[in-house]
Design a protein around this motif. Structure first.
Motif, PDB file in Angstrom:
ATOM      1  N   TYR A  32       0.801  -1.219   0.000  1.00  0.00           N
ATOM      2  CA  TYR A  32       0.000   0.000   0.000  1.00  0.00           C
ATOM      3  C   TYR A  32       0.833   1.268   0.000  1.00  0.00           C
ATOM      4  O   TYR A  32       1.856   1.362   0.703  1.00  0.00           O
ATOM      5  N   ASN A  96      -2.555   7.955   6.663  1.00  0.00           N
ATOM      6  CA  ASN A  96      -3.671   7.608   5.781  1.00  0.00           C
ATOM      7  C   ASN A  96      -3.241   6.584   4.739  1.00  0.00           C
ATOM      8  O   ASN A  96      -2.094   6.584   4.278  1.00  0.00           O
ATOM      9  N   THR A  97      -4.172   5.746   4.375  1.00  0.00           N
ATOM     10  CA  THR A  97      -3.996   4.893   3.208  1.00  0.00           C
ATOM     11  C   THR A  97      -5.368   4.654   2.585  1.00  0.00           C
ATOM     12  O   THR A  97      -6.390   5.021   3.164  1.00  0.00           O
ATOM     13  N   ARG A  98      -5.358   4.058   1.424  1.00  0.00           N
ATOM     14  CA  ARG A  98      -6.605   3.715   0.764  1.00  0.00           C
ATOM     15  C   ARG A  98      -6.688   2.193   0.708  1.00  0.00           C
ATOM     16  O   ARG A  98      -5.960   1.546  -0.053  1.00  0.00           O
ATOM     17  N   ARG A 102     -11.260   2.469  -0.027  1.00  0.00           N
ATOM     18  CA  ARG A 102     -11.784   3.413   0.961  1.00  0.00           C
ATOM     19  C   ARG A 102     -10.649   4.024   1.756  1.00  0.00           C
ATOM     20  O   ARG A 102      -9.722   3.315   2.153  1.00  0.00           O
ATOM     21  N   PRO A 103     -10.722   5.327   2.042  1.00  0.00           N
ATOM     22  CA  PRO A 103      -9.673   5.941   2.856  1.00  0.00           C
ATOM     23  C   PRO A 103      -9.751   5.454   4.305  1.00  0.00           C
ATOM     24  O   PRO A 103     -10.842   5.313   4.867  1.00  0.00           O
TER      25      PRO A 103
END
Length: 115
Positions: A32, A96-98, A102-103
């Motif tokens: 990610y 943060n990641t997706r 979805r965030p």
């Protein structure tokens, strides 16, 4: 369930440094792209740094040359080294990641730069 937990914030004087950490769980971290955002009171959340799965890095103009993003896939952790801090860097910093489109956000860690 994906969890992101930030730590390392604090109160520092201008010119000093801090190292923020974001420990993740519930995801295959190494694949990610990870981001650090910040939000100051009364302002919109701002993307400050990104690191991709293969280690490519990108920074906002406001922090380029002062902040360094890195990752440790063995520990599923992303870091943000903050150097030469300025009062305008005062903000809550978020990891943060997706994940699956979805965030996902951590709870944030507060950085305050003041003399």
């Amino acid at each position: 369930q994906v969890q992101l937990v930030e730590s390392g914030g604090g109160l520092v004087q201008p010119g000093m440094s801090l190292r923020l950490s974001c420990r993740t769980s519930g995801m295959n971290f190494k694949i990610y792209t990870m981001n650090w955002y910040r939000q100051a009171p009364g302002k919109e959340r701002e993307l400050v740094a990104t690191i991709t799965s293969d280690g490519a890095k990108n920074y906002s103009d406001s922090v380029n040359g002062r902040f360094t993003i890195s990752r440790d896939n063995a520990w599923s952790t992303v870091f943000l080294q903050l150097s030469s801090l300025k009062p305008e860097d005062t903000a809550r910093y978020y990891c943060n990641t997706r994940y699956r489109g979805r965030p996902s956000w951590g709870q944030g860690t507060q950085v305050t730069v003041s003399a």
